[in-house]
Design an enzyme around this catalytic site. Structure first.
Site, PDB file in Angstrom:
ATOM      1  CD  GLU A   1      -1.314   0.259   3.687  1.00  0.00           C
ATOM      2  OE1 GLU A   1      -2.232   1.100   3.597  1.00  0.00           O
ATOM      3  OE2 GLU A   1      -1.189  -0.511   4.655  1.00  0.00           O
TER       4      GLU A   1
ATOM      5  CD  GLU B   1      -5.859   0.429   8.428  1.00  0.00           C
ATOM      6  OE1 GLU B   1      -4.898  -0.259   8.818  1.00  0.00           O
ATOM      7  OE2 GLU B   1      -5.826   1.132   7.409  1.00  0.00           O
TER       8      GLU B   1
END
Length: 257
Positions: free
Chosen positions: A143, A240
């Protein structure tokens, strides 16, 4: 309809990690993810998953000192052996827990003169990871992270992720696209997801700025969730975020999504 996971590293922190599985199930989740599960044994996690009929979708390879302000693990040339040890640890957990996705955090370079060396090391380690996890039928993702929260992070845009995918060219390697981080970097997540959905292995979200739950920032999550639902993306969507207030009170978005 989107399939959501609760990130147990940030949600339900009112209770210890071992008790967050029950809390997630009671809140309406059927799947969870954990940033770093290694404070618990794989056996203990498996017991909680089975007890509460939950699926563990994702966890990360250990990242050493990244969350404490250090450079992390996957990109640091001097830590290649340590990264291999972390891969072995991840495999041991993965064989027991059978996640769909494992995330490799790139890390940061605090000496810009070494950036190219760090990028090369990361790509070597990422290639090692995807070869290690593929036989387990697990997708490997990596990511981009915004450089306001993590100065020096070596991957900070969707464009960079696409370039690495092109360079490594492995069918089991994908992006993890974090809506919060990319919004912080000025990207337009809806457009990116619509165009590149097939190259994304996992999506995470939080509102921006602040990284709280939907409704605490500026992102229109009705549009974002609709864009994901109408795209070619077929994976999970991870909550998240850092709840503003109690986690249970931050879940209005889940009831309306």
């Amino acid at each position: 309809m989107l399939n959501f996971t609760a990130n147990l590293s940030l949600l339900f922190t009112e209770v210890p990690l071992i008790d967050r599985f029950k809390a997630a199930k009671q809140a309406g989740f059927n799947a969870v993810e954990i940033q770093f599960p290694y404070e618990l044994s794989a056996a203990a996690i498996k017991n909680r998953l089975d007890e509460h009929d939950l699926k563990l979708v994702l966890f990360n390879v250990a990242a050493d000192d990244l969350l404490q302000g250090g450079e992390g693990l996957a990109c640091v040339p001097e830590k290649r052996d340590q990264f291999r040890q972390a891969i072995a640890q991840t495999i041991a957990y993965a064989k027991r827990l059978k996640p769909e996705v494992i995330n490799v955090l790139p890390g940061r370079c605090l000496d810009n003169s070494r950036l190219e060396q760090y990028l090369a090391t990361f790509k070597e380690n990422l290639a090692l990871a995807v070869e290690a996890f593929s036989p387990l039928n697990i997708k490997t993702v990596f990511e981009a992270v915004n450089t306001q929260d993590m100065p020096g992070f070596i991957i900070d845009s969707g464009t960079q992720m696409l370039e690495i995918l092109k360079q490594l060219n492995h069918p089991n390697l994908f992006m993890q696209y974090d809506i919060y981080h990319m919004q912080m970097m000025g990207e337009k997540p809806e457009a990116f997801i619509a165009e590149h959905a097939r190259k994304i292995g996992h999506i995470q979200f939080a509102d921006c700025p602040g990284r709280g739950q939907p409704g605490t920032g500026q992102i229109d999550f009705d549009r974002v969730f609709s864009a994901i639902a109408t795209s070619a993306y077929s994976g999970w969507v991870g909550a998240e975020y850092k709840p503003v207030g109690a986690t249970a009170e931050s879940l209005a978005w889940l009831k309306s999504a």
